[in-house]
Write a protein that holds these residues in place. Structure first.
Motif, PDB file in Angstrom:
ATOM      1  N   VAL A 143       1.279   8.737 -27.403  1.00  0.00           N
ATOM      2  CA  VAL A 143       0.498   8.640 -26.165  1.00  0.00           C
ATOM      3  C   VAL A 143       0.592   9.961 -25.401  1.00  0.00           C
ATOM      4  O   VAL A 143       1.692  10.430 -25.083  1.00  0.00           O
ATOM      5  N   PRO A 144      -0.534  10.595 -25.103  1.00  0.00           N
ATOM      6  CA  PRO A 144      -0.486  11.835 -24.315  1.00  0.00           C
ATOM      7  C   PRO A 144       0.170  11.607 -22.956  1.00  0.00           C
ATOM      8  O   PRO A 144      -0.110  10.619 -22.267  1.00  0.00           O
ATOM      9  N   GLY A 145       1.037  12.477 -22.589  1.00  0.00           N
ATOM     10  CA  GLY A 145       1.790  12.341 -21.359  1.00  0.00           C
ATOM     11  C   GLY A 145       3.177  11.782 -21.583  1.00  0.00           C
ATOM     12  O   GLY A 145       4.081  12.037 -20.784  1.00  0.00           O
ATOM     13  N   LEU A 146       3.358  11.018 -22.654  1.00  0.00           N
ATOM     14  CA  LEU A 146       4.688  10.527 -23.017  1.00  0.00           C
ATOM     15  C   LEU A 146       5.329  11.409 -24.086  1.00  0.00           C
ATOM     16  O   LEU A 146       6.466  11.838 -23.948  1.00  0.00           O
ATOM     17  N   GLY A 147       4.589  11.643 -25.154  1.00  0.00           N
ATOM     18  CA  GLY A 147       5.096  12.508 -26.213  1.00  0.00           C
ATOM     19  C   GLY A 147       4.826  13.968 -25.928  1.00  0.00           C
ATOM     20  O   GLY A 147       3.868  14.330 -25.236  1.00  0.00           O
ATOM     21  N   THR A 148       5.690  14.821 -26.459  1.00  0.00           N
ATOM     22  CA  THR A 148       5.579  16.265 -26.266  1.00  0.00           C
ATOM     23  C   THR A 148       5.230  16.922 -27.587  1.00  0.00           C
ATOM     24  O   THR A 148       5.783  16.566 -28.641  1.00  0.00           O
ATOM     25  N   VAL A 149       4.315  17.869 -27.537  1.00  0.00           N
ATOM     26  CA  VAL A 149       3.894  18.589 -28.738  1.00  0.00           C
ATOM     27  C   VAL A 149       4.805  19.787 -28.939  1.00  0.00           C
ATOM     28  O   VAL A 149       4.981  20.620 -28.034  1.00  0.00           O
ATOM     29  N   ARG A 150       5.378  19.865 -30.131  1.00  0.00           N
ATOM     30  CA  ARG A 150       6.200  21.017 -30.507  1.00  0.00           C
ATOM     31  C   ARG A 150       5.848  21.406 -31.941  1.00  0.00           C
ATOM     32  O   ARG A 150       5.894  20.567 -32.842  1.00  0.00           O
ATOM     33  N   GLY A 151       5.515  22.677 -32.124  1.00  0.00           N
ATOM     34  CA  GLY A 151       5.175  23.134 -33.459  1.00  0.00           C
ATOM     35  C   GLY A 151       3.967  22.430 -34.042  1.00  0.00           C
ATOM     36  O   GLY A 151       3.876  22.234 -35.250  1.00  0.00           O
ATOM     37  N   GLY A 152       3.024  22.020 -33.188  1.00  0.00           N
ATOM     38  CA  GLY A 152       1.822  21.352 -33.651  1.00  0.00           C
ATOM     39  C   GLY A 152       1.990  19.881 -33.936  1.00  0.00           C
ATOM     40  O   GLY A 152       1.062  19.244 -34.439  1.00  0.00           O
ATOM     41  N   SER A 153       3.133  19.292 -33.598  1.00  0.00           N
ATOM     42  CA  SER A 153       3.398  17.884 -33.874  1.00  0.00           C
ATOM     43  C   SER A 153       3.817  17.173 -32.589  1.00  0.00           C
ATOM     44  O   SER A 153       4.741  17.619 -31.911  1.00  0.00           O
ATOM     45  N   ARG A 154       3.154  16.050 -32.289  1.00  0.00           N
ATOM     46  CA  ARG A 154       3.513  15.252 -31.123  1.00  0.00           C
ATOM     47  C   ARG A 154       4.569  14.237 -31.558  1.00  0.00           C
ATOM     48  O   ARG A 154       4.277  13.066 -31.811  1.00  0.00           O
ATOM     49  N   SER A 155       5.792  14.683 -31.660  1.00  0.00           N
ATOM     50  CA  SER A 155       6.855  13.831 -32.206  1.00  0.00           C
ATOM     51  C   SER A 155       8.119  13.848 -31.355  1.00  0.00           C
ATOM     52  O   SER A 155       9.178  13.446 -31.830  1.00  0.00           O
ATOM     53  N   TRP A 156       7.998  14.273 -30.092  1.00  0.00           N
ATOM     54  CA  TRP A 156       9.188  14.441 -29.269  1.00  0.00           C
ATOM     55  C   TRP A 156       9.016  13.759 -27.917  1.00  0.00           C
ATOM     56  O   TRP A 156       7.933  13.770 -27.336  1.00  0.00           O
ATOM     57  N   PHE A 157      10.112  13.213 -27.411  1.00  0.00           N
ATOM     58  CA  PHE A 157      10.243  12.847 -26.011  1.00  0.00           C
ATOM     59  C   PHE A 157      11.114  13.899 -25.341  1.00  0.00           C
ATOM     60  O   PHE A 157      12.204  14.211 -25.843  1.00  0.00           O
ATOM     61  N   THR A 158      10.658  14.449 -24.249  1.00  0.00           N
ATOM     62  CA  THR A 158      11.398  15.504 -23.564  1.00  0.00           C
ATOM     63  C   THR A 158      12.019  14.947 -22.292  1.00  0.00           C
ATOM     64  O   THR A 158      11.326  14.369 -21.441  1.00  0.00           O
ATOM     65  N   LEU A 159      13.336  15.121 -22.170  1.00  0.00           N
ATOM     66  CA  LEU A 159      14.079  14.687 -20.984  1.00  0.00           C
ATOM     67  C   LEU A 159      14.824  15.897 -20.434  1.00  0.00           C
ATOM     68  O   LEU A 159      15.944  16.197 -20.849  1.00  0.00           O
ATOM     69  N   GLY A 160      14.174  16.623 -19.539  1.00  0.00           N
ATOM     70  CA  GLY A 160      14.785  17.829 -18.995  1.00  0.00           C
ATOM     71  C   GLY A 160      14.956  18.869 -20.097  1.00  0.00           C
ATOM     72  O   GLY A 160      14.020  19.178 -20.838  1.00  0.00           O
ATOM     73  N   PRO A 161      16.172  19.399 -20.243  1.00  0.00           N
ATOM     74  CA  PRO A 161      16.387  20.408 -21.277  1.00  0.00           C
ATOM     75  C   PRO A 161      16.566  19.821 -22.674  1.00  0.00           C
ATOM     76  O   PRO A 161      16.670  20.562 -23.654  1.00  0.00           O
ATOM     77  N   PHE A 162      16.604  18.499 -22.779  1.00  0.00           N
ATOM     78  CA  PHE A 162      16.849  17.855 -24.069  1.00  0.00           C
ATOM     79  C   PHE A 162      15.572  17.209 -24.590  1.00  0.00           C
ATOM     80  O   PHE A 162      14.699  16.794 -23.817  1.00  0.00           O
ATOM     81  N   ALA A 163      15.492  17.105 -25.912  1.00  0.00           N
ATOM     82  CA  ALA A 163      14.354  16.473 -26.571  1.00  0.00           C
ATOM     83  C   ALA A 163      14.878  15.473 -27.590  1.00  0.00           C
ATOM     84  O   ALA A 163      15.929  15.679 -28.211  1.00  0.00           O
ATOM     85  N   PHE A 164      14.128  14.400 -27.758  1.00  0.00           N
ATOM     86  CA  PHE A 164      14.521  13.315 -28.649  1.00  0.00           C
ATOM     87  C   PHE A 164      13.381  13.028 -29.614  1.00  0.00           C
ATOM     88  O   PHE A 164      12.219  12.909 -29.194  1.00  0.00           O
ATOM     89  N   GLN A 165      13.681  12.908 -30.888  1.00  0.00           N
ATOM     90  CA  GLN A 165      12.684  12.678 -31.921  1.00  0.00           C
ATOM     91  C   GLN A 165      12.878  11.275 -32.507  1.00  0.00           C
ATOM     92  O   GLN A 165      13.835  11.039 -33.262  1.00  0.00           O
ATOM     93  N   PRO A 166      12.020  10.303 -32.203  1.00  0.00           N
ATOM     94  CA  PRO A 166      12.248   8.921 -32.650  1.00  0.00           C
ATOM     95  C   PRO A 166      12.128   8.722 -34.145  1.00  0.00           C
ATOM     96  O   PRO A 166      12.560   7.681 -34.660  1.00  0.00           O
TER      97      PRO A 166
END
Length: 457
Positions: A143-166
């Motif tokens: 969902v745009p706005g929830l997931g973060t795009v990194r390296g061309g892939s929307r596979s991350w949740f970003t929480l401040g300086p940390f990122a989580f990949q489900p």
């Protein structure tokens, strides 16, 4: 010359030297045989001592803890070495990537402790909930706005300086839940319907969500977990071949539908044709391995990390190991993963709980296969897929989830029947008491169902 003056053959100066040489040669042969027999005896004693140690009840636990500690420590050292230049360039400090890795390692140690302490039956009961949570997170990250795009892939949740990949916990959740389902059907795994449903459709749903991100590397890992589950559960070989063939065909199709993935496949098939184009990363990795030689250029002295090799601290950290520590360091990594393969399968075969057997075998196959794929594309035997080297590559989510998997393996080692007897009767030791680990409980098979409870198949 008179008969008295004649010298008998073999006497005189020359004869004496020849005789002396013969005596010395015989003594040398006896000495060599003595040394050889002594070496054989030493090898025999070492082999006997090793065999006796392997028969001890807690050997599996000691082995898995040793491999876990060595890989974790080695990974932190190599992340510090491989990331120092990029950290300095991007953040102004040589320790920024290393600091994040240490923080994730601290979280991973907590998760490792949870995996070590939780009761197997509790973890099994929680496996359906864990799978549902992972599926929801995989859908939410798209969902745009929830997931973060990194390296061309929307596979991350970003929480401040940390990122989580489900996608990372989804692999372990599938292993835990899939083992729960397949163990209940282990007597009918020869029937395709029972082997396929519902594990394969659920795995396909998770794989579809991963492909939509897109994240082909994690999708490949998920496929490895599925094949390992079915193989160790006793599925037919033809079913495994069909699924593996379908998975391979799907990976090829996905690889050809995206430009960057297609360029990776093309550069792999025509290695060296464009060393400054799509094959640049793979070519630089081979240069790094070649520069290392036997003993390497020295820890921290590698040149590839000076902006020559992209992702040096992540996907291609094995190339930095080969450059700085040489063949010796690279072989040590291979040896550690070989010991992991042996220990994980040893724990699986010695477990009395069928669910633990299947979980341990599957988790071991996943981690060792992922390491083999990572090392394979670094040395040029496979196309680049973006899979990390477990416990060694930089990456927070992967590190934490892999540590949890090691905790589950250590927990299963404590629940081997002989280990249970020793730990319950002889005491658990100072460290276990310090960690407040509960005494492992012996496995009790569920009571057989009565005829009225049986369901016709």
């Amino acid at each position: 010359m008179s008969p008295a003056e004649r010298v008998a053959p073999g006497t005189g100066a020359a004869g004496t030297r020849a005789a002396g040489t013969g005596v010395r040669t015989a003594k040398g042969r006896r000495s060599a045989r003595t040394d050889l027999n002594g070496a054989r005896a030493a090898v025999g004693r070492a082999g006997t001592a090793l065999a006796q140690w392997l028969r001890r009840p807690l050997t599996s636990l000691h082995l898995i803890l040793g491999v876990f500690g060595l890989l974790t420590t080695f990974g932190l050292v190599m992340v510090l070495s491989a990331s120092s230049v990029e950290s300095l360039t991007s953040d102004g400090s040589s320790y920024s990537v290393f600091t994040r890795q240490v923080l994730f390692c601290a979280v991973g140690l907590v998760v490792f402790y949870v995996g070590l302490r939780i009761k197997p039956r509790t973890l099994r009961a929680l496996s359906p909930l864990l799978l549902i949570v992972c599926a929801v997170l995989l859908a939410a990250v798209l969902v745009p706005g929830l997931g973060t795009v990194r390296g061309g892939s929307r596979s991350w949740f970003t929480l401040g300086p940390f990122a989580f990949q489900p996608g990372e916990p989804a692999k372990v959740a599938l292993a835990l839940w899939g083992a729960h389902v397949l163990v209940l059907r282990r007597k009918v795994m020869h029937r395709w319907k029972h082997a396929l449903l519902p594990v394969v459709p659920v795995a396909l749903v998770l794989a579809t969500l991963l492909v939509l991100e897109p994240d082909l590397g994690t999708t490949v890992s998920l496929g490895i977990v599925l094949i390992a589950l079915l193989y160790f559960a006793g599925a037919r070989g033809r079913l495994l071949v069909a699924l593996a063939g379908g998975g391979l065909a799907g990976a090829v199709i996905l690889g050809l539908t995206a430009g960057y993935r297609q360029s990776r496949i093309t550069s792999f098939l025509s290695a060296g044709s464009d060393p400054l184009g799509p094959g640049y990363q793979a070519t630089q990795a081979l240069y790094s391995l070649a520069d290392g030689g036997l003993f390497g250029v020295g820890l921290g002295q590698g040149r590839a990390k000076w902006s020559y090799l992209p992702n040096a601290h992540n996907d291609f950290i094995f190339a930095i190991i080969g450059e700085e520590l040489g063949f010796i360091g690279a072989f040590a990594v291979l040896a550690l993963f070989a010991v992991l393969a042996y220990t994980g399968l040893r724990i699986a075969t010695r477990s009395a709980d069928p669910w633990l057997r299947l979980v341990c075998a599957t988790l071991t196959a996943w981690m060792v296969s992922q390491a083999a794929i990572n090392i394979g594309y670094v040395v040029g035997l496979l196309p680049v897929t973006g899979l990390q080297l477990p416990l060694i590559s930089s990456g927070g989510t992967s590190l934490v989830i892999t540590m949890f998997a090691f905790g589950v393996l250590a927990n299963a080692a404590r629940h081997e029947p002989e280990a249970v007897a020793v730990l319950r009767n002889g005491g658990q030791g100072r460290i276990a008491r310090l960690l407040r680990l509960p005494a492992p409980e012996p496995y009790r098979a569920p009571a057989p169902r009565t005829p009225a409870q049986r369901v016709r198949r």
